[in-house]
Write a protein that holds these residues in place. Structure first.
Motif, PDB file in Angstrom:
ATOM      1  N   ILE A   1      13.203   9.980  12.249  1.00 34.62           N
ATOM      2  CA  ILE A   1      14.642   9.690  12.184  1.00 34.62           C
ATOM      3  C   ILE A   1      15.424  10.990  11.978  1.00 34.62           C
ATOM      4  O   ILE A   1      16.445  11.218  12.624  1.00 34.62           O
ATOM      5  CB  ILE A   1      14.942   8.634  11.089  1.00 34.62           C
ATOM      6  CG1 ILE A   1      14.341   7.294  11.540  1.00 34.62           C
ATOM      7  CG2 ILE A   1      16.450   8.503  10.851  1.00 34.62           C
ATOM      8  CD1 ILE A   1      14.528   6.144  10.589  1.00 34.62           C
ATOM      9  N   VAL A   2      14.879  11.873  11.148  1.00 31.49           N
ATOM     10  CA  VAL A   2      15.523  13.186  10.944  1.00 31.49           C
ATOM     11  C   VAL A   2      15.582  13.946  12.274  1.00 31.49           C
ATOM     12  O   VAL A   2      16.620  14.512  12.654  1.00 31.49           O
ATOM     13  CB  VAL A   2      14.757  14.008   9.871  1.00 31.49           C
ATOM     14  CG1 VAL A   2      15.251  15.447   9.842  1.00 31.49           C
ATOM     15  CG2 VAL A   2      14.917  13.353   8.500  1.00 31.49           C
ATOM     16  N   GLY A   3      14.470  13.947  13.018  1.00 31.50           N
ATOM     17  CA  GLY A   3      14.436  14.634  14.322  1.00 31.50           C
ATOM     18  C   GLY A   3      15.463  14.068  15.287  1.00 31.50           C
ATOM     19  O   GLY A   3      16.138  14.805  16.014  1.00 31.50           O
ATOM     20  N   ALA A   4      15.596  12.734  15.278  1.00 30.43           N
ATOM     21  CA  ALA A   4      16.547  12.069  16.174  1.00 30.43           C
ATOM     22  C   ALA A   4      17.989  12.401  15.782  1.00 30.43           C
ATOM     23  O   ALA A   4      18.834  12.700  16.628  1.00 30.43           O
ATOM     24  CB  ALA A   4      16.326  10.558  16.130  1.00 30.43           C
TER      25      ALA A   4
ATOM     26  N   LEU B   1       4.953  11.615  20.105  1.00 31.77           N
ATOM     27  CA  LEU B   1       6.177  12.054  19.426  1.00 31.77           C
ATOM     28  C   LEU B   1       5.926  13.333  18.625  1.00 31.77           C
ATOM     29  O   LEU B   1       6.793  14.216  18.574  1.00 31.77           O
ATOM     30  CB  LEU B   1       6.704  10.935  18.524  1.00 31.77           C
ATOM     31  CG  LEU B   1       7.099   9.648  19.284  1.00 31.77           C
ATOM     32  CD1 LEU B   1       7.353   8.502  18.318  1.00 31.77           C
ATOM     33  CD2 LEU B   1       8.326   9.875  20.173  1.00 31.77           C
ATOM     34  N   ASP B   2       4.732  13.457  18.032  1.00 35.78           N
ATOM     35  CA  ASP B   2       4.412  14.680  17.290  1.00 35.78           C
ATOM     36  C   ASP B   2       4.380  15.881  18.234  1.00 35.78           C
ATOM     37  O   ASP B   2       4.844  16.968  17.897  1.00 35.78           O
ATOM     38  CB  ASP B   2       3.061  14.543  16.560  1.00 35.78           C
ATOM     39  CG  ASP B   2       3.126  13.504  15.438  1.00 35.78           C
ATOM     40  OD1 ASP B   2       4.242  13.088  15.071  1.00 35.78           O
ATOM     41  OD2 ASP B   2       2.051  13.095  14.942  1.00 35.78           O
TER      42      ASP B   2
ATOM     43  N   LEU C   1      12.557   8.113  19.299  1.00 38.66           N
ATOM     44  CA  LEU C   1      12.265   8.622  17.947  1.00 38.66           C
ATOM     45  C   LEU C   1      12.888   7.750  16.864  1.00 38.66           C
ATOM     46  O   LEU C   1      12.258   7.467  15.841  1.00 38.66           O
ATOM     47  CB  LEU C   1      12.805  10.046  17.801  1.00 38.66           C
ATOM     48  CG  LEU C   1      11.881  11.176  18.234  1.00 38.66           C
ATOM     49  CD1 LEU C   1      12.678  12.469  18.322  1.00 38.66           C
ATOM     50  CD2 LEU C   1      10.692  11.342  17.288  1.00 38.66           C
ATOM     51  N   ALA C   2      14.134   7.332  17.091  1.00 43.72           N
ATOM     52  CA  ALA C   2      14.829   6.523  16.081  1.00 43.72           C
ATOM     53  C   ALA C   2      14.095   5.202  15.886  1.00 43.72           C
ATOM     54  O   ALA C   2      13.850   4.761  14.760  1.00 43.72           O
ATOM     55  CB  ALA C   2      16.274   6.274  16.508  1.00 43.72           C
TER      56      ALA C   2
END
Length: 664
Positions: free
Chosen positions: A442-445, A303-304, A429-430
Motif C-alpha cells: 500500500i505504501v508503494g502504491a 510484486l516484490d 499493489l493496492a
C-alpha cells in the motif's frame, strides 16, 4: 545535398529511450511533430515513419542492419522526411498506423514501418525487412528505391491511396451500433473459451502463447456466475502453468512477455510493467477463490520484483526490462550446469535440480531456462519436507543465486514512466496490500500515486510520460481510465475518501476530453494527422481496452457514490462495444468482466471496525472472491465524506465491529 550525419540527429534532444537509441543513426530522423510534417509539405516529400519500442528485439535488429547503414540513410535523407515514433509514448499514432497495416497486409507487428503522403496519410506499410533481399523477403533498399520512383511518376495515385486508407481508418472508428446487454453474451463467451482452451498445456490457442491474464480473471467470474467448476479449472490450470513455466522468472520473480512455444517454456525475455500488474491481479483472484498459498506466493514474487527493480526512487514505475543482454536474448536469465556446480553445494544443487530441472545439455542453446513441474506444496510433499521449512530453505537458495545473477551485465532498463501503466500497477499493489495484509504494497502504491500527482500533472493538465525531469505528451483516454481504476483500488484499500474524490474529478476531465457526443469515447483528445481520426480502441491487447476499463470504473463509482447516472453511462458504453465480444472473448475479456458486474445485483459491504485494524475473522470473510460486492473496511471514527453520503450513518452497534450490506 544536405547530410545531417554529424554524429547525432534530431532525436538526441528527445527523452524517450527508444528514440535515443536512434540518435546516432545516419538517418536524419525527426520526432513526430509540426517540424517534420511541415517540412514534408513544403518540400512535397513523402514521409517514412518507423514505429517501435525500446525493449523490442526486431526493432533492434532493423536499427542495426539498416538504420545505422549509410546507403539506407542516404536514400531516406534525400527523398523522404524520416520520422521515428515510440509507440509507448504515442499509442494514438501506433494504433492508427497499425490499423492501416492490417487493412493493407492482413497482419501487423513491430517494428512498424510506413510510407505516408506529405499530408501524413499512409499508402504502404511493412514490418521487419532485411537491408538486402533474403529468401522471401524483399530488401529495404530496393523497396525505398521503388517507392521513390513511384512518388516521382505516380504521385496522384499514391495521394489517392493515402486518402482512401485514411478514410477507411476513420470509418471504422466511427461505426457504432448498439447491442443488447444480456447474460446470453456471457454464456456464448464461456462456450467459446471452452473451445479455445488448450487441454494439454492450458492457455488459449497455440504458440506463441501470451499470458493474457484478463482471460483467466474473466473465467473465474464466469465460473461463479454459472456455477461451473470446469471454467474455474481452466483458469487455475492456465495460471499454474504460467507460474511454473519458463515464462516466469523463477529466480527473480516477474513474468516475461510471452512464450514462443505452446508449453510456456521458452519465453520472449522482456519484462513489461503492465504484464506484472495484470498477472498479479489474476493470481490474487485465484488466491481468493482457492486460498491456495501458491497463488499468494506467485502474486508476491511478482510484486516484490516490481518494487525491487522497477520503482523510481521517488515512487513512479518504469516501463520494463529488455530481453537482450551481452548481445544475446535471455543471457541474464540462463544457467549453465557449470555455473550451478560452482555456486551451490552438492545438497543445494540436488534440491535446486529437483525443483527447476536444469540438465547438463540445457534446454535453450546449451544453457537452462528454469521451470517447475508442479507447485511447491506438491514438491514439498514429494520430498517429504515440512512445507514452511521447504519454502524458507528455498527462499535462501533463490536469494543466493539471485546475488550471483546480479553480477552479470543487466538487460537495458526502459526507465520512462507512463501514467496509464502506473495506474495498472498501483491498482494491483493496492488490492494486494489490502488482501494480503502487506502494508509495504500500500505504501508503494501511495508513493507511486503521489509521484503522478507531483510529476505528471503540470498546470497544463495530465501528461502521459515522465523522464529525466520532463513530463510530456497529453494523456490519452487509456491513461485516465487506468488511473481512475488505481484511485478506486486505493480508496477501497485505505478508506481515504480523497482518492475517491480524485477518481471522480478525473472522470469529469476524461468525459470532457474524449467524448464523441454519442456516449462513446475517443482514445485521443485530438487527431495527430489529417483525416486519420482520434482512435477508438475496442479490443484488449497486452493491456485492456480503455473503454472496457472505463465501463468497469463507472459501475464501481456509481455503486460507491449512489450516482445512478454513471451506471447509465456504463450501460451505453457497453452497448456500443459489445458487438464481437462473445465471438472473441479473449480480445474482450475486460469488457466482459464489466458486463458481468453490471448484470449483478448492486451490493456494497461496509465493515466498520471497532479497532484501527480489521480482526482476523473479518479478514477471512472479506478475503473471499466476491467480485460483485464492493467491500470497504472502514476504521472506527472515519469522518463522513461528501462523496459517500451512505457511509455517514453507518456506525458500530454495541461497540463491536459491524458489517452493513447495502443495495442500491
Amino acid at each position: 545535398m544536405h547530410h545531417a550525419h554529424s554524429g547525432k540527429n534530431r532525436l538526441a534532444a528527445e527523452k524517450s529511450p527508444y528514440l535515443l537509441q536512434h540518435a546516432g543513426n545516419p538517418v536524419d530522423w525527426y520526432p513526430w511533430g509540426d517540424t517534420a510534417t511541415q517540412k514534408a509539405r513544403q518540400e512535397n516529400k513523402p514521409i517514412f515513419v518507423s514505429i517501435g519500442y525500446s525493449t523490442c528485439h526486431w526493432c533492434h535488429v532493423m536499427a542495426h542492419e539498416s538504420f545505422a547503414d549509410e546507403a539506407v540513410a542516404d536514400r531516406l535523407n534525400r527523398n523522404f522526411v524520416a520520422i521515428k515514433v515510440d509507440r509507448e509514448e504515442r499509442p494514438d499514432i501506433d494504433a492508427a498506423f497499425m490499423h492501416a497495416c492490417h487493412l493493407l497486409n492482413g497482419h501487423g507487428g513491430w517494428p512498424l514501418n510506413l510510407f505516408l503522403t506529405p499530408m501524413g496519410q499512409p499508402f504502404y506499410a511493412f514490418t521487419y525487412l532485411p537491408k538486402e533481399p533474403r529468401g522471401q523477403h524483399p530488401g529495404l533498399i530496393d523497396l525505398i528505391d521503388k517507392i521513390t520512383e513511384l512518388w516521382a511518376t505516380r504521385t496522384a495515385d499514391l495521394i489517392d491511396a493515402g486518402k482512401q486508407l485514411a478514410r477507411a481508418i476513420k470509418e471504422q472508428e466511427s461505426s457504432l451500433r448498439e447491442n443488447d446487454i444480456s447474460a446470453d453474451i456471457l454464456e456464448r463467451a464461456a462456450k467459446r473459451l471452452r473451445r479455445l482452451f488448450d487441454p494439454r498445456h492450458a492457455g488459449f490457442g497455440g504458440a506463441p502463447k501470451f499470458p493474457q491474464p484478463h482471460t483467466p480473471a474473466l473465467l473465474l467470474r464466469l465460473a461463479q456466475r454459472f456455477d461451473d467448476p470446469e471454467l474455474q479449472d481452466m483458469a487455475l490450470e492456465t495460471l499454474n502453468r504460467i507460474d511454473q513455466g519458463g515464462i516466469t522468472d523463477q529466480l527473480g520473480g516477474g513474468i516475461h512477455r510471452y512464450s514462443t512455444d505452446e508449453h510456456w517454456l521458452v519465453p520472449h525475455f522482456e519484462k513489461m510493467l503492465y504484464d506484472q500488474a495484470l498477472i498479479s491481479d489474476a493470481y490474487l483472484d485465484a488466491w481468493q477463490v482457492t486460498a491456495h498459498p501458491r497463488y499468494r506466493q506467485a502474486a508476491e514474487d511478482t510484486l516484490d520484483y516490481v518494487l525491487r527493480t522497477l520503482q523510481h526512487p521517488e515512487g513512479g514505475f518504469y516501463c520494463g526490462e529488455d530481453a537482450d543482454s551481452e548481445g544475446a536474448e535471455g543471457t541474464y536469465y540462463l544457467w549453465s550446469s557449470e555455473e550451478l556446480e560452482t555456486n551451490l553445494t552438492k545438497e543445494e544443487k540436488d534440491l535446486f535440480t529437483a525443483l527447476y530441472n536444469p540438465t547438463l545439455e540445457g534446454n535453450f542453446e546449451g544453457r537452462n531456462i528454469l521451470y517447475r513441474q508442479s507447485s511447491l506444496t506438491q514438491l514439498a510433499a514429494d520430498l517429504e519436507w515440512n512445507e514452511d521449512d521447504f519454502r524458507s530453505r528455498l527462499a535462501a537458495l533463490k536469494n543466493k543465486l539471485r546475488l550471483v545473477r546480479e553480477q552479470r551485465p543487466h538487460p537495458h532498463l526502459d526507465d520512462k514512466i507512463l501514467t496509464g501503466w502506473n495506474g495498472l500497477m498501483i491498482a494491483a499493489l493496492a488490492r494486494a496490500g489490502s488482501l494480503l495484509q502487506r502494508a509495504d504494497y500500500i505504501v508503494g502504491a501511495e508513493k507511486a500515486m503521489a509521484f503522478i500527482t507531483t510529476r505528471l500533472e503540470p498546470e497544463s493538465g495530465l501528461k502521459r510520460r515522465y523522464r529525466e525531469g520532463e513530463a510530456a505528451v497529453d494523456a490519452f483516454h487509456e491513461d485516465y481510465a487506468y488511473l481512475i481504476r488505481a484511485l478506486i483500488e486505493l480508496f477501497l484499500a485505505t478508506a481515504d475518501s480523497r482518492y475517491l474524490q480524485r477518481a471522480l474529478q478525473y472522470w469529469h476531465n476524461c468525459a470532457e476530453l474524449f467524448t464523441d457526443g454519442q456516449g462513446g469515447l475517443f482514445d485521443a483528445a485530438a487527431s495527430f494527422a489529417d483525416g486519420v481520426g482520434r482512435g477508438r480502441s475496442r479490443q484488449d491487447g497486452a493491456t485492456p481496452a480503455a473503454a472496457s476499463v472505463t465501463a468497469h470504473n463507472l459501475i464501481r463509482l456509481a455503486r460507491l457514490t449512489g450516482d445512478g447516472a454513471k451506471e447509465d453511462q456504463a450501460r451505453r458504453l457497453l452497448a456500443l462495444h459489445l458487438a464481437q465480444a462473445d465471438e472473441h472473448p479473449t480480445a474482450f475479456a475486460f469488457l466482459l468482466q464489466a458486463l458481468d458486474l453490471i448484470l449483478a445485483e448492486p451490493l456494497s459491504l461496509a465493515i466498520v471496525h471497532a479497532g484501527p485494524q480489521p480482526e482476523p475473522r473479518w479478514r477471512r470473510t472479506t478475503g473471499r472472491f466476491r467480485p460483485h460486492i464492493l467491500t470497504l473496511n472502514v476504521p472506527q471514527g472515519l469522518s463522513p465524506s461528501p462523496v459517500l453520503p451512505w457511509l455517514s450513518e453507518k456506525h458500530l452497534i454495541g461497540g463491536r465491529t459491524t458489517a452493513w450490506l447495502c443495495t442500491a
